[in-house]
Design a protein around this motif. Sequence first.
Motif, mmCIF file in Angstrom:
data_model
loop_
_atom_site.group_PDB
_atom_site.id
_atom_site.type_symbol
_atom_site.label_atom_id
_atom_site.label_comp_id
_atom_site.label_asym_id
_atom_site.label_seq_id
_atom_site.Cartn_x
_atom_site.Cartn_y
_atom_site.Cartn_z
ATOM 1 N N ASP A 78 -3.869 -6.536 -8.324
ATOM 2 C CA ASP A 78 -2.531 -6.510 -7.744
ATOM 3 C C ASP A 78 -2.541 -6.773 -6.245
ATOM 4 O O ASP A 78 -1.678 -7.495 -5.729
ATOM 5 N N GLN A 79 -3.505 -6.189 -5.526
ATOM 6 C CA GLN A 79 -3.514 -6.281 -4.072
ATOM 7 C C GLN A 79 -4.715 -7.029 -3.502
ATOM 8 O O GLN A 79 -4.768 -7.297 -2.305
ATOM 9 N N GLY A 80 -5.692 -7.340 -4.345
ATOM 10 C CA GLY A 80 -6.873 -8.025 -3.871
ATOM 11 C C GLY A 80 -7.904 -7.116 -3.245
ATOM 12 O O GLY A 80 -8.907 -7.584 -2.706
ATOM 13 N N LEU A 81 -7.701 -5.796 -3.297
ATOM 14 C CA LEU A 81 -8.629 -4.837 -2.694
ATOM 15 C C LEU A 81 -9.836 -4.618 -3.595
ATOM 16 O O LEU A 81 -9.680 -4.366 -4.788
ATOM 17 N N LYS A 82 -11.025 -4.692 -2.992
ATOM 18 C CA LYS A 82 -12.259 -4.445 -3.737
ATOM 19 C C LYS A 82 -12.900 -3.189 -3.147
ATOM 20 O O LYS A 82 -13.755 -3.251 -2.269
ATOM 21 N N LEU A 83 -12.482 -2.051 -3.650
ATOM 22 C CA LEU A 83 -12.916 -0.782 -3.094
ATOM 23 C C LEU A 83 -14.403 -0.563 -3.314
ATOM 24 O O LEU A 83 -14.902 -0.785 -4.420
ATOM 25 N N LYS A 130 -17.194 13.929 3.683
ATOM 26 C CA LYS A 130 -16.987 12.482 3.632
ATOM 27 C C LYS A 130 -15.509 12.157 3.814
ATOM 28 O O LYS A 130 -14.641 12.774 3.199
ATOM 29 N N ILE A 131 -15.248 11.172 4.648
ATOM 30 C CA ILE A 131 -13.876 10.735 4.907
ATOM 31 C C ILE A 131 -13.858 9.213 4.836
ATOM 32 O O ILE A 131 -14.738 8.540 5.406
ATOM 33 N N TRP A 132 -12.836 8.691 4.162
ATOM 34 C CA TRP A 132 -12.711 7.247 4.022
ATOM 35 C C TRP A 132 -11.467 6.749 4.746
ATOM 36 O O TRP A 132 -10.444 7.424 4.798
ATOM 37 N N ALA A 153 -14.578 6.760 -6.014
ATOM 38 C CA ALA A 153 -14.722 8.175 -6.375
ATOM 39 C C ALA A 153 -13.855 9.058 -5.493
ATOM 40 O O ALA A 153 -13.288 10.064 -5.949
ATOM 41 N N ASP A 154 -13.716 8.710 -4.210
ATOM 42 C CA ASP A 154 -12.890 9.492 -3.297
ATOM 43 C C ASP A 154 -11.411 9.375 -3.646
ATOM 44 O O ASP A 154 -10.648 10.350 -3.521
ATOM 45 N N HIS A 187 -6.729 11.467 -6.238
ATOM 46 C CA HIS A 187 -5.351 11.158 -5.864
ATOM 47 C C HIS A 187 -4.607 10.516 -7.044
ATOM 48 O O HIS A 187 -3.453 10.853 -7.320
ATOM 49 N N VAL A 188 -5.281 9.592 -7.723
ATOM 50 C CA VAL A 188 -4.669 8.933 -8.884
ATOM 51 C C VAL A 188 -4.477 9.936 -10.016
ATOM 52 O O VAL A 188 -3.437 9.963 -10.672
#
Length: 564
Positions: A397-402, A531-533, A408-409, A413-414
Amino acid sequence: MTMLRDPSRKYNPFPQVDLADRQWPSRIITAPPRWLSTDLRDGNQAIVDPMDSAKKRRFFELLVEIGVKEIEVGFPSAGATEFDFIRGLVDSGTIPQDVVVQVLTQSRADLIRTSFDSLDGVHAAVVHMYNAVSPAWRDIVFRMSQQEVRQIAVDGAKIMRDEAAARPRTDWRFQYSPETFSTAELDFSIEVCEAVMDVLQPTAERPIIINLPATVEAATPNIYADQIEYFCRNLPNRDAAIISLHTHNDRGTGVAAAELGLMAGADRVEGCLFGNGERTGNCCLVTVALNLYTQGIDPGLDFSDIDRVIETVEYCNELPVHQRHPYGGELVFTAFSGSHQDAIKKGFAARETQNDEKWRVPYLPIDPADLGRNYEAVIRVNSQSGKGGFAWVLEQDQGLKLPKAMQADFAPHVQRMADDLGRELNAADIWQAFRDAYYVQTTDKHFQLVDYEESRGADGTRLFAGTIEVAGQAQRVSGRGNGLISSVVATLRDAFGVELEVQDYSEHALSKGSDARAAAYLECTGADGRKIWGCGIDEDIATASVRAVLSAANSALRDGDNPA
């Protein structure tokens, strides 16, 4: 009444066929059969509101378009609607020259003559005659002997022969069905078919079609295959007969029975698109055809736009195609399970990097794109899904490749959103959850970039100088580091007391989504080691990296890692 604890008191097991040296189990299907669609006859008589002429015409045109060359167009002696529709096809010249239409009739003189009348003048046609031959029908329905039942078939064949001879403009072809073949004595079925062939005198050049229906599916598919092989072996003048199969689905194995019947020597398959037919339906032509396709065999039928085929079938039949129907169902290429999603995602990723034309994607026996489906619906997210699922949706949908660790982070949230909403999450939901989690393209954040400049000091260090809006107030700030990212981290530490230590950084160009062209991902540890992203998206990759640092800082503040 309730189910019996001893059903053998009421039901007998179906007898085996005496065929010790059966050959079909070791055979494979290497070519498609001849296809006969009976949607306009068997399918039409099995729906609550039979199709009117307009719907039947639309269905006929669909069958022609997808490549069906033999079409049973109706039962002309059933009434004026059926007769007039068939005559309309003939008189309007609608039937292509390479398509042969077929009509069905019982073995009765008046009905056979009406059937010929309905097709008079057509370039080529099959008249399909049948009568039931099995013991239950002979004893209960007709109260006739074997000899009387055999004579019905012979008398009908003579009328067909004479009617065809009287109408020489048409290339007439004949089909005979010993109805209820699946529950009849094999030797008696052969005897009746041989008697019909003696009347019609088929040859290898002009063969008769012998249709062997599982009118009621009463046994496992292997027994039906035994019946077909036995029949093919023992039918006199076999070269002058095309063996056709018409399987019903009473036991849920109509497709399997047809496939094993082909292995047993049959040449032709009758059925309906998506298996519509009386009771539990009949053989699904779509399933058999695409089963062949997945084995590297061109079925000769084109389902490149399967959704449009479904749309037409559902409109004409007023019956939905089930969401789990093989190949055509809305959900058959969709994975909700986390482990399934992960395997599918890896399968698609492998296709991008491996030079292999062969289709090898876990859980997908066929490429949805071959059927006109896109990949966006392959993975859908609900409370049962895993990180591979939402990562796939964001990429599509957005082209993001996490990065994997960021997946995992993001997963909790999902999961929270899915649990709170209690429904499937769509792409917009997941994108909103991502924006909320990492303060991406949203004004709901503590630190927000207004503008900046980057320069290099005499000692080779980088200087970040810019305006950052902090809780709605713009502030000019600056900081120095070995690179742009470290200078922004230093700025946040010196100006606001936000402690971040960069652990990993990645970036990529965006191929989908908004006007942005690059995404940057930043993995950090906060003051307490957690850990922070962060994620930044911008048309400029350097600016995207600055936004990624601010994204991580906002996440740190939300999670209480820093005192700012």
